[in-house]
Design a protein around this motif. Structure first.
Motif, PDB file in Angstrom:
ATOM      1  N   PHE A 142      21.520  25.843  18.705  1.00 19.17           N
ATOM      2  CA  PHE A 142      20.451  25.355  19.588  1.00 19.17           C
ATOM      3  C   PHE A 142      19.499  24.442  18.818  1.00 19.17           C
ATOM      4  N   SER A 143      19.137  24.842  17.598  1.00 22.83           N
ATOM      5  CA  SER A 143      18.208  24.034  16.815  1.00 22.83           C
ATOM      6  C   SER A 143      18.804  22.666  16.495  1.00 22.83           C
ATOM      7  N   ASN A 144      20.106  22.637  16.178  1.00 19.07           N
ATOM      8  CA  ASN A 144      20.755  21.353  15.883  1.00 19.07           C
ATOM      9  C   ASN A 144      20.692  20.418  17.081  1.00 19.07           C
ATOM     10  N   SER A 145      20.908  20.988  18.272  1.00 24.65           N
ATOM     11  CA  SER A 145      20.868  20.174  19.490  1.00 24.65           C
ATOM     12  C   SER A 145      19.478  19.609  19.730  1.00 24.65           C
ATOM     13  N   VAL A 146      18.468  20.448  19.531  1.00 24.17           N
ATOM     14  CA  VAL A 146      17.088  20.017  19.769  1.00 24.17           C
ATOM     15  C   VAL A 146      16.649  18.994  18.717  1.00 24.17           C
ATOM     16  N   LEU A 147      16.881  19.304  17.445  1.00 28.96           N
ATOM     17  CA  LEU A 147      16.393  18.436  16.372  1.00 28.96           C
ATOM     18  C   LEU A 147      17.126  17.111  16.308  1.00 28.96           C
ATOM     19  N   SER A 148      18.345  17.055  16.855  1.00 27.48           N
ATOM     20  CA  SER A 148      19.093  15.794  16.849  1.00 27.48           C
ATOM     21  C   SER A 148      18.399  14.723  17.692  1.00 27.48           C
TER      22      SER A 148
ATOM     23  N   PRO B 235       6.326  25.157   8.961  1.00 25.75           N
ATOM     24  CA  PRO B 235       7.767  25.131   9.228  1.00 25.75           C
ATOM     25  C   PRO B 235       8.022  25.353  10.717  1.00 25.75           C
ATOM     26  N   ILE B 236       9.160  24.834  11.163  1.00 26.13           N
ATOM     27  CA  ILE B 236       9.608  25.088  12.537  1.00 26.13           C
ATOM     28  C   ILE B 236      10.536  26.302  12.494  1.00 26.13           C
ATOM     29  N   VAL B 237      10.284  27.286  13.345  1.00 28.50           N
ATOM     30  CA  VAL B 237      11.036  28.537  13.310  1.00 28.50           C
ATOM     31  C   VAL B 237      11.756  28.735  14.638  1.00 28.50           C
ATOM     32  N   PHE B 238      13.092  28.718  14.589  1.00 23.72           N
ATOM     33  CA  PHE B 238      13.899  29.055  15.762  1.00 23.72           C
ATOM     34  C   PHE B 238      14.320  30.519  15.620  1.00 23.72           C
ATOM     35  N   SER B 239      14.043  31.311  16.637  1.00 22.39           N
ATOM     36  CA  SER B 239      14.299  32.749  16.532  1.00 22.39           C
ATOM     37  C   SER B 239      15.118  33.267  17.702  1.00 22.39           C
ATOM     38  N   THR B 240      16.045  34.182  17.386  1.00 20.29           N
ATOM     39  CA  THR B 240      16.749  34.937  18.430  1.00 20.29           C
ATOM     40  C   THR B 240      16.562  36.431  18.188  1.00 20.29           C
ATOM     41  N   LEU B 241      15.408  36.816  17.679  1.00 23.71           N
ATOM     42  CA  LEU B 241      15.101  38.238  17.485  1.00 23.71           C
ATOM     43  C   LEU B 241      14.816  38.884  18.838  1.00 23.71           C
TER      44      LEU B 241
ATOM     45  N   MET C  71       9.906  43.528  15.470  1.00 18.45           N
ATOM     46  CA  MET C  71      10.318  42.553  14.457  1.00 18.45           C
ATOM     47  C   MET C  71       9.894  41.140  14.859  1.00 18.45           C
ATOM     48  N   ASN C  72      10.005  40.879  16.141  1.00 20.89           N
ATOM     49  CA  ASN C  72       9.605  39.578  16.665  1.00 20.89           C
ATOM     50  C   ASN C  72       8.124  39.326  16.391  1.00 20.89           C
ATOM     51  N   THR C  73       7.299  40.322  16.687  1.00 19.16           N
ATOM     52  CA  THR C  73       5.861  40.200  16.480  1.00 19.16           C
ATOM     53  C   THR C  73       5.521  39.972  15.014  1.00 19.16           C
ATOM     54  N   ARG C  74       6.256  40.668  14.136  1.00 24.50           N
ATOM     55  CA  ARG C  74       5.971  40.542  12.703  1.00 24.50           C
ATOM     56  C   ARG C  74       6.278  39.127  12.209  1.00 24.50           C
ATOM     57  N   VAL C  75       7.378  38.550  12.629  1.00 26.91           N
ATOM     58  CA  VAL C  75       7.706  37.191  12.188  1.00 26.91           C
ATOM     59  C   VAL C  75       6.745  36.179  12.798  1.00 26.91           C
TER      60      VAL C  75
ATOM     61  N   GLY D 243       3.907  29.284  11.209  1.00 27.68           N
ATOM     62  CA  GLY D 243       4.944  28.337  11.562  1.00 27.68           C
ATOM     63  C   GLY D 243       4.919  28.055  13.051  1.00 27.68           C
ATOM     64  N   LEU D 244       5.622  27.012  13.463  1.00 26.16           N
ATOM     65  CA  LEU D 244       5.802  26.744  14.896  1.00 26.16           C
ATOM     66  C   LEU D 244       6.950  27.626  15.370  1.00 26.16           C
ATOM     67  N   PHE D 245       6.645  28.660  16.119  1.00 23.24           N
ATOM     68  CA  PHE D 245       7.620  29.692  16.468  1.00 23.24           C
ATOM     69  C   PHE D 245       8.234  29.392  17.835  1.00 23.24           C
ATOM     70  N   LEU D 246       9.561  29.198  17.874  1.00 26.82           N
ATOM     71  CA  LEU D 246      10.288  28.913  19.113  1.00 26.82           C
ATOM     72  C   LEU D 246      11.238  30.068  19.386  1.00 26.82           C
ATOM     73  N   ASP D 247      10.889  30.875  20.351  1.00 25.85           N
ATOM     74  CA  ASP D 247      11.616  32.118  20.634  1.00 25.85           C
ATOM     75  C   ASP D 247      12.609  31.881  21.771  1.00 25.85           C
ATOM     76  N   LEU D 248      13.888  31.814  21.429  1.00 27.70           N
ATOM     77  CA  LEU D 248      14.897  31.520  22.439  1.00 27.70           C
ATOM     78  C   LEU D 248      15.030  32.634  23.458  1.00 27.70           C
ATOM     79  N   PHE D 249      14.946  33.891  23.011  1.00 29.63           N
ATOM     80  CA  PHE D 249      15.114  35.003  23.938  1.00 29.63           C
ATOM     81  C   PHE D 249      13.940  35.116  24.893  1.00 29.63           C
ATOM     82  N   GLN D 250      12.735  34.971  24.384  1.00 28.15           N
ATOM     83  CA  GLN D 250      11.576  35.049  25.264  1.00 28.15           C
ATOM     84  C   GLN D 250      11.601  33.920  26.289  1.00 28.15           C
ATOM     85  N   THR D 251      12.062  32.749  25.854  1.00 24.99           N
ATOM     86  CA  THR D 251      12.103  31.589  26.748  1.00 24.99           C
ATOM     87  C   THR D 251      13.082  31.784  27.896  1.00 24.99           C
ATOM     88  N   PHE D 252      14.241  32.394  27.591  1.00 29.14           N
ATOM     89  CA  PHE D 252      15.302  32.461  28.590  1.00 29.14           C
ATOM     90  C   PHE D 252      15.514  33.860  29.182  1.00 29.14           C
ATOM     91  N   VAL D 253      15.423  34.897  28.355  1.00 29.71           N
ATOM     92  CA  VAL D 253      15.748  36.233  28.839  1.00 29.71           C
ATOM     93  C   VAL D 253      14.696  36.762  29.810  1.00 29.71           C
TER      94      VAL D 253
END
Length: 278
Positions: A25-31, A70-76, A81-85, A90-100
């Motif tokens: 996902f990060s590769n697709s976005v950053l491209s 830093p830009i942080v892509f996360s699937t935690l 654990m999510n809260t701790r990270v 960093g700029l935190f981008l949470d894929l699960f929170q966004t979609f799930v």
């Protein structure tokens, strides 16, 4: 006056599993930001709060040394654990929170929030199919085995070094597709016919081609200063292979500017195969 190049930005891929999903996902976005430069750091298998804290510390260290977040892509999926990270700078981008979470609301159901679920062996049949497809593709690489081609889902044909082997293995690993590949060689062009072992499987054939100039570069890396790698030889083989594909009605595409993912997706669509991987 030319603009100064942008500094390299650090990107963290943080996951409780392999990190493959977040990295893809990060590769697709950053491209989309082709003028920027990124340095990716994958931190997989975050399955405890201590590991989450260690990941947060690495993110903070990067910020302190580079002066940019830093830009942080996360699937935690684990909330603690999510809260701790997230406490890291960093700029935190949470894929699960966004979609799930939106899907939970739409379905009126709570997701499992299970760590590493997307890459577990929970579906044993799918896993077995992928392993079987990989073994099949390895055994039927570069025309080394004709026996068993009736079990192939697709047979890739083309000149040597046009991308048949990596495409076959990608189809097997990602989609459990039994992909064989068979080289078209000068003997076939002189005879003006497909290899005899392929005649019974014409409906399964898919052709890969490539620009002769690119083919010469690839072959030169493998066998420098050989006739095999000369531009004249590459032009002859590509032209004859493409002519044969047209005569035989074999669907084909050029791999010159396409990624393995694009090639595989086109093959799946053209042959009409189901995506049976994950």
């Amino acid at each position: 006056m030319a603009a100064a190049p942008l500094p390299e930005r650090t990107v963290f891929i943080v996951s409780d599993g392999t990190g493959i999903t977040a990295e893809t996902f990060s590769n697709s976005v950053l491209s989309q930001f082709d003028t920027a430069r990124f340095r990716q750091i994958r931190i997989p298998f975050i399955d405890s709060v201590d590991k989450a804290a260690a990941a947060a510390a690495r993110i903070d260290q990067s910020f302190a040394s580079e002066g940019t977040r830093p830009i942080v892509f996360s699937t935690l999926v684990n909330p603690e654990m999510n809260t701790r990270v997230r406490q890291a700078n960093g700029l935190f981008l949470d894929l699960f929170q966004t979609f799930v979470e939106p899907i939970e609301q739409e379905l009126g159901l709570r997701s499992s929030h299970s760590i590493g679920r997307s890459h577990t062996m929970s579906n044993v049949e799918n896993y077995k199919n992928r392993i079987e497809a990989i073994n099949f593709s390895l055994a039927h690489d570069d025309g080394q085995l004709v026996r068993g081609l009736e079990r192939a889902d697709v047979i890739l044909v083309g000149v040597s070094r046009c991308g048949k082997t990596p495409t076959s293995l990608y189809l097997a690993m990602q989609y459990a597709v039994k992909a064989a590949n068979y080289p078209l060689i000068p003997d076939d062009f002189e005879r003006g016919a497909l290899p005899s072992g392929l005649l019974a499987f014409r409906s399964k054939l898919f052709g890969l081609s490539i620009q002769p100039e690119r083919l010469a570069e690839v072959r030169h890396e493998r066998r420098p200063d050989s006739k095999y790698a000369t531009l004249a030889q590459c032009r002859y083989e590509v032209a004859e292979a493409e002519r044969m594909m047209r005569v035989e009605g074999i669907r084909s595409l050029s791999t010159t500017t396409k990624s393995i993912e694009e090639i595989a997706t086109t093959v799946l669509q053209e042959i009409g195969l189901d995506r049976r991987g994950y």
